[in-house]
Scaffold this motif. Structure first.
Motif, PDB file in Angstrom:
ATOM      1  N   SER A   1       0.863  -1.185   0.000  1.00  0.00           N
ATOM      2  CA  SER A   1       0.000   0.000   0.000  1.00  0.00           C
ATOM      3  C   SER A   1       0.902   1.238   0.000  1.00  0.00           C
ATOM      4  N   GLU A   2       0.327   2.398  -0.201  1.00  0.00           N
ATOM      5  CA  GLU A   2       1.137   3.619  -0.192  1.00  0.00           C
ATOM      6  C   GLU A   2       1.833   3.797   1.159  1.00  0.00           C
ATOM      7  N   GLU A   3       1.142   3.491   2.230  1.00  0.00           N
ATOM      8  CA  GLU A   3       1.746   3.596   3.564  1.00  0.00           C
ATOM      9  C   GLU A   3       2.939   2.641   3.687  1.00  0.00           C
ATOM     10  N   GLU A   4       2.777   1.435   3.178  1.00  0.00           N
ATOM     11  CA  GLU A   4       3.867   0.466   3.215  1.00  0.00           C
ATOM     12  C   GLU A   4       5.026   0.885   2.311  1.00  0.00           C
ATOM     13  N   GLN A   5       4.713   1.524   1.183  1.00  0.00           N
ATOM     14  CA  GLN A   5       5.769   2.027   0.305  1.00  0.00           C
ATOM     15  C   GLN A   5       6.592   3.100   1.012  1.00  0.00           C
ATOM     16  N   HIS A   6       5.914   3.961   1.770  1.00  0.00           N
ATOM     17  CA  HIS A   6       6.643   4.962   2.559  1.00  0.00           C
ATOM     18  C   HIS A   6       7.561   4.257   3.562  1.00  0.00           C
ATOM     19  N   ALA A   7       7.062   3.184   4.167  1.00  0.00           N
ATOM     20  CA  ALA A   7       7.873   2.428   5.128  1.00  0.00           C
ATOM     21  C   ALA A   7       9.095   1.814   4.444  1.00  0.00           C
ATOM     22  N   ILE A   8       8.921   1.249   3.252  1.00  0.00           N
ATOM     23  CA  ILE A   8      10.038   0.672   2.505  1.00  0.00           C
ATOM     24  C   ILE A   8      11.077   1.753   2.218  1.00  0.00           C
ATOM     25  N   ALA A   9      10.616   2.909   1.753  1.00  0.00           N
ATOM     26  CA  ALA A   9      11.525   4.016   1.449  1.00  0.00           C
ATOM     27  C   ALA A   9      12.275   4.451   2.705  1.00  0.00           C
ATOM     28  N   ASN A  10      11.569   4.557   3.821  1.00  0.00           N
ATOM     29  CA  ASN A  10      12.213   4.958   5.067  1.00  0.00           C
ATOM     30  C   ASN A  10      13.212   3.914   5.554  1.00  0.00           C
ATOM     31  N   MET A  11      12.900   2.643   5.332  1.00  0.00           N
ATOM     32  CA  MET A  11      13.835   1.589   5.723  1.00  0.00           C
ATOM     33  C   MET A  11      15.106   1.633   4.879  1.00  0.00           C
ATOM     34  N   MET A  12      14.989   1.951   3.595  1.00  0.00           N
ATOM     35  CA  MET A  12      16.180   2.087   2.755  1.00  0.00           C
ATOM     36  C   MET A  12      17.048   3.241   3.258  1.00  0.00           C
ATOM     37  N   VAL A  13      16.410   4.341   3.641  1.00  0.00           N
ATOM     38  CA  VAL A  13      17.157   5.475   4.197  1.00  0.00           C
ATOM     39  C   VAL A  13      17.878   5.032   5.469  1.00  0.00           C
ATOM     40  N   LYS A  14      17.177   4.357   6.361  1.00  0.00           N
ATOM     41  CA  LYS A  14      17.806   3.883   7.595  1.00  0.00           C
ATOM     42  C   LYS A  14      18.936   2.905   7.311  1.00  0.00           C
ATOM     43  N   LEU A  15      18.734   2.031   6.332  1.00  0.00           N
ATOM     44  CA  LEU A  15      19.753   1.054   5.980  1.00  0.00           C
ATOM     45  C   LEU A  15      21.060   1.741   5.629  1.00  0.00           C
ATOM     46  N   VAL A  16      20.999   2.741   4.767  1.00  0.00           N
ATOM     47  CA  VAL A  16      22.242   3.395   4.344  1.00  0.00           C
ATOM     48  C   VAL A  16      22.782   4.314   5.426  1.00  0.00           C
ATOM     49  N   GLN A  17      21.924   4.869   6.269  1.00  0.00           N
ATOM     50  CA  GLN A  17      22.408   5.706   7.368  1.00  0.00           C
ATOM     51  C   GLN A  17      23.174   4.855   8.379  1.00  0.00           C
ATOM     52  N   ASN A  18      22.697   3.651   8.639  1.00  0.00           N
ATOM     53  CA  ASN A  18      23.293   2.809   9.677  1.00  0.00           C
ATOM     54  C   ASN A  18      24.510   2.028   9.199  1.00  0.00           C
ATOM     55  N   GLU A  19      24.740   1.956   7.899  1.00  0.00           N
ATOM     56  CA  GLU A  19      25.875   1.185   7.388  1.00  0.00           C
ATOM     57  C   GLU A  19      27.187   1.942   7.439  1.00  0.00           C
ATOM     58  N   LYS A  20      27.125   3.227   7.466  1.00  0.00           N
ATOM     59  CA  LYS A  20      28.378   4.002   7.434  1.00  0.00           C
ATOM     60  C   LYS A  20      28.681   4.580   8.794  1.00  0.00           C
TER      61      LYS A  20
END
Length: 83
Positions: free
Chosen positions: A64-83
């Motif tokens: 859903s659109e809400e879940e898509q926002h969650a996916i996008a936010n998780m990608m942001v968190k993923l790259v923030q936490n890797e470096k």
């Protein structure tokens, strides 16, 4: 070679762009909205070049659109936490 050819290269590219945006004063809300827009563009307009991208595109299309926002936010968190 495109940044989309390799998932690690894509994450590094995304991390660098995220840092640039934050240094220029982009709020977390703006970052989240841009990530959502990029996710939609990639899922709908760019052919997956590796298994990770295909999984993300498949998840995006069933979410859903809400879940898509969650996916996008998780990608942001993923790259923030890797470096």
């Amino acid at each position: 070679m495109s940044v989309l050819d390799n998932f690690d290269t894509w994450k590094e590219f995304l991390h660098d762009r995220l840092n640039q945006g934050q240094q220029q004063g982009l709020s977390q809300e703006v970052v989240s909205d841009v990530a959502f827009q990029i996710g939609g563009y990639l899922a709908d307009g760019v052919k997956a070049k590796n298994e990770q991208e295909q999984i993300l595109a498949d998840l995006w299309h069933v979410a859903s659109e809400e879940e898509q926002h969650a996916i996008a936010n998780m990608m942001v968190k993923l790259v923030q936490n890797e470096k």
